[in-house]
Design a protein around this motif. Structure first.
Motif, short mmCIF file in Angstrom:
data_model
loop_
_atom_site.label_atom_id
_atom_site.label_comp_id
_atom_site.label_asym_id
_atom_site.label_seq_id
_atom_site.Cartn_x
_atom_site.Cartn_y
_atom_site.Cartn_z
N UNK A 227 0.79 -1.22 0.00
CA UNK A 227 0.00 0.00 0.00
C UNK A 227 0.82 1.27 0.00
N UNK A 228 2.08 1.18 -0.45
CA UNK A 228 2.94 2.36 -0.48
C UNK A 228 3.78 2.47 0.76
N UNK A 229 4.87 3.21 0.66
CA UNK A 229 5.77 3.38 1.80
C UNK A 229 5.05 4.11 2.94
N UNK A 230 5.23 3.61 4.14
CA UNK A 230 4.65 4.26 5.30
C UNK A 230 3.15 4.08 5.44
N UNK A 231 2.58 3.07 4.79
CA UNK A 231 1.16 2.79 4.97
C UNK A 231 0.94 2.17 6.34
N UNK A 232 -0.29 1.79 6.64
CA UNK A 232 -0.57 1.15 7.92
C UNK A 232 -0.39 -0.36 7.85
N UNK A 233 -0.05 -0.89 6.68
CA UNK A 233 0.19 -2.32 6.54
C UNK A 233 1.63 -2.66 6.94
N UNK A 234 1.85 -3.86 7.47
CA UNK A 234 3.23 -4.27 7.81
C UNK A 234 4.09 -4.45 6.57
N UNK A 235 5.41 -4.35 6.76
CA UNK A 235 6.38 -4.56 5.68
C UNK A 235 6.85 -6.01 5.70
N UNK A 236 7.20 -6.53 4.51
CA UNK A 236 7.63 -7.92 4.40
C UNK A 236 9.14 -8.06 4.29
N UNK A 237 9.71 -8.88 5.13
CA UNK A 237 11.15 -9.16 5.15
C UNK A 237 11.37 -10.67 5.04
N UNK A 238 12.38 -11.08 4.29
CA UNK A 238 12.76 -12.50 4.26
C UNK A 238 13.31 -12.87 5.64
N UNK A 239 12.82 -13.97 6.18
CA UNK A 239 13.19 -14.38 7.54
C UNK A 239 14.54 -15.10 7.52
N UNK A 240 15.54 -14.52 8.17
CA UNK A 240 16.90 -15.05 8.14
C UNK A 240 16.98 -16.43 8.80
N UNK A 241 16.28 -16.64 9.91
CA UNK A 241 16.33 -17.94 10.59
C UNK A 241 15.85 -19.05 9.65
N UNK A 242 14.84 -18.76 8.84
CA UNK A 242 14.31 -19.74 7.89
C UNK A 242 15.34 -20.05 6.80
N UNK A 243 16.06 -19.03 6.36
CA UNK A 243 17.01 -19.19 5.26
C UNK A 243 18.43 -19.49 5.72
#
Length: 253
Positions: A227-243
């Motif tokens: 929803x654009x930078x700084x929206x109210x939705x969370x941001x997605x990051x690749x999970x390092x522990x998983x990878x």
């Protein structure tokens, strides 16, 4: 060439998260200036002309970790030749200070696609010499408890279509569980860590590939915003522990 803005497969993701009425369309908003030596693991991934494109993290003397979409050709998994990139290490300024280093090889996670498994390794042409401002960061092995503070950093835009800062920025976000991520953006996946924030905060274009840290360990690699930078939705990051297993297998760390 990769620009730090993740737009590939947008129509597919729209279908996946239609219930949220928002779609991933990019990559710090609401952050503050970093201090010298505060993030010695943070790297600026640049095109050969010196323009900043993404972030990356030092994980050993020879390897950096970044996002796959920062280095692949088009929507595939093949990387651009390593000679097309350089990295600036040891500086909180993206244009001056520290050292400019060349890459020897780029290795992309072959499972990358549809915003998941968005990780790649950058092998340096020559090993790093660690200093107070150039340090490797330890990889996380465990999940971040929900609601805990996670630190993000980078040279991403200050807001959607806004300017790129010369000085590194950082901000504090909150970790969500997989179920909470699914509820928020319809993308609950074990390979992802979602980071919540208030409006006018979070990652933006140019932060891609950069670090998310918890208690001094690397827990995430910046992938997308919703929803654009700084929206109210969370941001997605690749999970390092998983990878971690993939990283260890290919980088020996």
């Amino acid at each position: 060439m990769a620009s730090g803005l993740l737009l590939s497969s947008l129509l597919v993701v729209l279908a996946l998260i239609s219930s949220s009425n928002a779609a991933p369309n990019g990559r710090i908003v609401g952050g503050v200036d970093a201090d010298i030596g505060q993030f010695p693991h943070q790297v600026s991934l640049q095109r050969e002309d010196g323009s900043h494109t993404c972030g990356a993290s030092i994980i050993s003397e020879n390897y950096l970790l970044t996002a796959a979409h920062c280095v692949v050709v088009g929507n595939g998994i093949e990387p651009y030749p390593a000679k097309y990139f350089q990295v600036r290490v040891g500086s909180i300024q993206r244009t001056v200070g520290g050292q400019l280093l060349k890459l020897k090889r780029i290795l992309v996670n072959k499972a990358y696609g549809n915003f998941l498994n968005d990780v790649a390794l950058l092998e340096l042409e020559k090993p790093l010499v660690f200093t107070a401002n150039i340090q490797a960061i330890e990889l996380a092995e465990e999940e971040v408890p929900t609601g805990e503070d996670v630190i993000i950093s980078g040279w991403g835009r200050l807001y959607t279509n806004g300017p790129i800062p010369y000085r590194m920025q950082w901000n504090t976000l909150k970790a969500l569980t997989v179920d909470e991520c699914e509820e928020a953006i319809g993308m609950g996946d074990d390979s992802l860590i979602c980071l919540a924030h208030q409006a006018n905060n979070g990652a933006c274009n140019g932060d891609s590939g950069g670090p998310a840290t918890y208690k001094g360990k690397l827990v995430g690699v910046a992938g997308f915003v919703v929803g654009g930078c700084g929206s109210t939705y969370p941001d997605g990051y690749a999970k390092v522990a998983y990878h971690r297993a993939w990283i260890r297998e290919n980088a020996g760390v």
